[in-house]
Design a protein around this motif. Structure first.
Motif: not given
Lengths: 323, 347, 346
Positions: B62, B292-296, B298, B310-311
């Motif tokens: 991504e 997929i929960r959350g975000l990539p 930082s 975390p995901r």
């Protein structure tokens, strides 16, 4: 770039390493008590108060303003008192900045000149940006024939040679017989603004055109926002940055240009004193008496610097990404 | 075909550090950082992959995963600063590109490796004709005469199936449609007969029907010329159609590396599995997509342990503290997941 | 919003009834040259006679490649651009004739979600101001004191943290920004939302989240969507009915199953077959229709059937006669003289 790594990082900067979509923690460094509504302007103000450069700039400008309003607080010497025996005397305990060619106290003249120089610079650049900005925003927003018309008018004005245009305008006013110093300054300011607004108009116009094509303007129109709302809420804040920088540069050049007009006999004249006139008067004596140039030019530089710093700080504060 | 008659490979090897039977390109343990205003972003954290001649490696990820940065590092077009290559090696036929001189780099660029960019419009110079831009390389690098270069440029445009190549060669980029421009870009990158082509999202800006044409073209050219191809993309569909092997990137690491068939049939990393499940399907109307929960993460603050924890639906305590190494899954597959074996055995 | 509820009850079309009827919509952009005295040298036929209806509570997908006019269609339906001709009836009233108070009410009923989450939010406004702007423009919807609470509620609805109300767009990721855009579109409780490529700028894993959100919101608020996208899988996932556009015209329209499983127009078939399938085992085994060349310029579209220049079935009649969008085979309209069913999706 297919991989906007940097953009992503900056977007996520200050965030915890992952923000769960459902009700994430407010991230670090944000003293945001969410109950209190905030806006661009209030955030910008909060940010400015913490910038040392902004504070220094404001202190200098406030000081200059006090000098401009109450010159008698800072010197008891008459700036127009001439004593040719003291011609070109260097700085001393009596006269901190020395005496000019005609034996006038340079310190007193710098103090009394603050009023008119500051007025010419500040009022001139404000008026220029106001005229240019308004016309530029209108041209950029409405486009079409209005843009065509306003742009052509702007080109006509910017086509006028500056000095020639200044002579024509100021002589036209002069014949109406105004004589007070304030009216004189007003005329100079008006002439400067009339001859330079097309540049700020072009800056704002191109910024407005690019802002207008942004999707957020489309979204606002889709909500039924009025043209005024779009211009003031959406386009203006996004067009301000380049013109703020331009205005601070303009301020310095106006103070200097005023001297050109004075030299031609159409700018400020006695009893009004101005830094520009002092700088202009010193030009033949730079080698023999550098203090003639040094002091008014130094104060001018300081003033311009203060405004440039102010402009920079305001520009940065108005960009949430830079806070 | 005329193009193949002039091979660029002959004059590349002699007198340099080229090792004969090394893989065509080998990236080893590459670490790259970006120094930004907000801190140090760890963009690549130990990336290793290799490509052989005639092979297609797809690098899937991504935005922000580091897939394009790796390509830029290989091509030597990273902006330094802000980018800093911390450690690692990039070997082209055994020669470390990070250590060679600028002159050698320039020599290899175009003849050894070439790149096709996503945005052909901005990659082509608008004030020169397409022909001129192809001919320029031929004249400067191969010392061809103006006339020969023109002839060759027409052949190249012909090769990428641009109709009326003789006329098109005199046109400017804006006179080309999006698909034609991408073809011209490919022609340009092939001008010096590279051994390895890196295609960075070559079809992302194109429509599906044109995308299909371009991918066919790339595939054919690759087979014909036995080129190595690194295809960088986020599109799981495109990858499935052309890749031999796939490297999946997440937060600057290759989390899974497998041959195409195994990866789609039986993913070895929860991230790959989740990506495949979150795709809407053309052949049936779904109800709710798996997400997929959350975000990539930082890249300024990559989570400790496994960056995906975390995901991850499978995450346990050890994932939060212990960085998973490469788990070998047979057939050259690897996965950076503590539970890789279970995941694959799960079929 | 009790006042609108009672008001709606009277004029409310029942579920399944047409809420929006578009008839022969045309939008041409003149191509002008010259600096001072501009003259028109041609027309970009962006939308050239489009008709469809949108029923209450349904999603109409609009697919097509770039330049097919799908985004222009969205702009015209949002009244961001005036149509060249044609009508669009919103609950039976011509929305292009609406002015003043009626137009303001229309704005409340039809909203838009835009493609690019980076340019669709004003970078110099807080999220609270962005999502609250609809209330500033339509103060009758929410009294001033309640606006803040409403904004927080909206953020919650789209899955964002209401505590982030004072943040700026750049502090959010692409997917979160798209959620902010959706919250803004929802603020006035519209009946129709036009989604112009709402997920095409997002990464795969984020795309699924936003698509699920759009689906959930539809059932929660009974929204009707016009869902414009180029990604055929995305469109199928969300749409009840699908219209396929090519060079300003709808070439085929039908239910999601009719279009994807029983396509009859050669363009639809080519489009579907060109979508790469995420399964390496079918590589080389699928029948793929490869189209030649690019989409012709909308300034000078081909005569007769616009697809004929790239069509393998084209005959003389295709150049002479414009095929009408009528039901020929397979029970749904198709604008092809030689429409025939062919299944291309594995």
């Amino acid at each position: 770039m297919t991989d906007p790594t940097i953009a992503t990082q900056q977007a996520d900067a200050g965030g915890a390493y992952v923000t769960a979509l459902e009700h994430a923690e407010p991230t670090t460094g944000q003293p945001g008590r969410p109950g209190k509504p905030r806006s661009l302007w209030s955030d910008a103000w909060r940010d400015l108060r913490r910038r040392p450069l902004f504070i220094i700039a404001v202190v200098v400008i406030l000081f200059l303003t006090v000098v401009a309003l109450f010159p008698q607080w800072f010197t008891s010497v008459d700036p127009n008192h001439r004593d040719l025996t003291r011609s070109r005397q260097p700085p001393s305990g009596d006269a901190w900045f020395g005496y000019d060619v005609q034996g006038q106290d340079i310190y007193a003249r710098v103090v009394y000149g603050t009023r008119w120089s500051l007025l010419v610079g500040v009022a001139g650049s404000l008026l220029t940006v106001l005229i240019g900005g308004t016309i530029g925003l209108l041209a950029g927003y409405f486009g079409g024939w209005l843009d065509g018309l306003l742009s052509r008018v702007g080109e006509v004005f910017s086509g006028l040679p500056f000095v020639l245009g200044g002579i024509v305008i100021l002589n036209a006013f002069r014949s109406t017989g105004v004589d007070s110093a304030l009216a004189l300054v007003g005329m100079v300011v008006l002439a400067l603004a009339l001859l330079t607004w097309p540049i700020s108009m072009r800056i704002i116009r191109s910024a407005a055109i690019s802002a207008k094509q942004q999707d957020y303007v489309k979204a606002a129109r889709a909500l039924g926002a009025s043209p005024w709302r779009i211009i003031f809420r959406h386009m203006l804040p996004n067009c301000l940055a380049p013109v703020l920088v331009y205005a601070t540069i303009l301020l310095g050049s106006f103070i200097a240009i005023e001297a050109t007009l004075s030299f031609l006999g159409i700018g400020l004249r006695d009893p009004a004193v101005s830094w520009g006139v002092m700088i202009s008067d010193s030009r033949n004596y730079i080698r023999v008496a550098p203090h003639l140039l040094l002091f008014p030019a130094g104060i001018l530089t300081l003033t311009v610097l203060a405004f440039v710093m102010l402009g920079d700080a305001v520009r940065d504060a108005l960009d949430p990404k830079l806070r | 075909m005329a193009v193949q008659s002039m091979s660029g490979t002959g004059d590349l090897g002699e007198g340099t550090g080229v090792v004969p039977d090394a893989p065509l390109l080998e990236v080893e343990d590459l670490f790259v950082e970006f120094h930004t205003r907000d801190g140090v972003a760890k963009v690549l954290n130990g990336v290793s992959y290799h490509v052989d001649a005639g092979e297609t490696l797809a690098v899937l990820g991504e935005s922000g995963s580091g897939k394009s940065v790796t390509a830029q590092a290989i091509m030597g077009i990273l902006d330094v600063p802000p980018a800093v290559v911390r450690s690692g090696a990039i070997r082209f036929r055994g020669e470390d590109l990070l250590k060679v001189s600028d002159g050698r780099r320039t020599e290899l660029r175009g003849q050894g490796l070439a790149m096709v960019f996503q945005d052909a419009l901005s990659a082509l110079n608008p004030v020169f004709t397409v022909g001129f831009q192809i001919e320029e390389q031929l004249r400067v690098r191969l010392g061809m005469s103006r006339k020969d270069a023109r002839k060759r440029a027409v052949e190249l445009l012909d090769l990428v199936r641009i109709p009326n190549a003789a006329r098109r060669v005199r046109q400017y980029p804006h006179e080309f449609s999006g698909g034609m421009r991408q073809r011209a870009m490919i022609a340009m990158s092939l001008a010096l007969d590279p051994e390895l082509l890196i295609a960075d999202e070559p079809t992302t800006a194109l429509d599906v029907t044109v995308q299909a044409q371009i991918m066919d073209l790339l595939k054919e050219l690759q087979v014909e010329r036995k080129m190595g191809l690194i295809l960088i993309t986020h599109d799981l569909g495109v990858v499935a159609e052309v890749a031999d092997r796939i490297a999946v990137m997440y937060a600057g690491k290759i989390v899974e590396h497998a041959d195409a068939v195994s990866l789609y049939r039986n993913p070895g990393h929860p991230y790959t599995a989740a990506l495949l499940e979150s795709l809407p399907r053309l052949d049936l109307k779904g109800t709710e997509l798996k997400t997929i929960r959350g975000l990539p993460p930082s890249l300024l603050a990559i989570p400790p342990g496994c960056p995906f924890h975390p995901r991850c639906p499978m995450a346990e305590d050890r994932c939060r503290t212990e960085v998973p190494g490469d788990h070998r899954l047979g057939l050259g597959r690897t996965s950076k997941c503590h539970f890789a074996e279970e995941l694959v055995g799960r079929v | 919003m009790s006042e609108t509820v009672s008001e709606r009850a009277a004029t409310e079309p029942a579920p399944g009834e047409a809420i929006l009827e578009v008839r022969d919509l045309v939008k041409h952009f003149p191509v002008r040259v010259g600096v001072l005295f501009k003259h028109v040298i041609g027309q970009v036929r962006a939308v050239d006679g489009v008709s469809f209806e949108l029923r209450r509570g349904e999603t109409l997908g609009v697919v097509g490649e770039s330049g097919c006019g799908k985004s222009t269609l969205a702009q015209v339906l949002m009244r961001l651009e005036p149509p060249t001709s044609g009508t669009a009836l919103y609950k039976g009233r011509d929305m292009f004739a609406m002015r003043g108070a009626e137009l303001r009410k229309l704005r409340r009923s039809i909203q838009i979600v835009l493609q690019d989450p980076y340019t669709s939010l004003n970078p110099r406004m807080t999220v609270g101001d962005i999502v609250g702007e609809p209330f500033d423009i339509h103060p009758e919807v929410a009294p001033k004191g309640e606006r803040r609470a409403k904004v927080r509620e909206l953020l919650d609805v789209v899955g964002l943290n209401p505590e982030h109300i004072n943040r700026y767009p750049h502090q959010f990721s692409g997917g979160q920004r798209q959620r902010i855009g959706i919250a803004r579109a929802l603020a006035l409780r519209p009946e129709i939302i036009i989604c112009d490529e709402p997920v095409s700028a997002l990464d795969v894993s984020i795309q699924a989240q936003v698509m699920n959100l759009l689906g959930d919101l539809q059932s929660e608020f009974g929204l009707s969507y016009v869902f414009i996208a180029h990604d055929l899988s995305v469109v199928r996932h969300l749409s009840d009915r699908v219209a396929v556009m090519y060079l300003g015209k709808i070439v085929e329209i039908g239910t999601e199953d009719e279009i994807y499983s029983h396509p009859t127009h050669p363009y639809t078939q080519a489009l579907l077959s060109a979508v790469p399938v995420a399964d390496p085992t079918v590589r080389g085994q699928r029948q793929v229709i490869r189209l030649e060349g690019d989409v012709p310029s909308p300034v000078d579209p081909p005569s007769g059937c616009r697809f004929r220049t790239r069509c393998w079935k084209a005959q003389d009649v295709c150049a002479e006669e414009v095929p009408e969008l009528v039901t020929r085979v397979a029970g749904h309209p198709s604008a092809c003289h030689f429409a025939e069913e062919r299944s291309v999706v594995p």
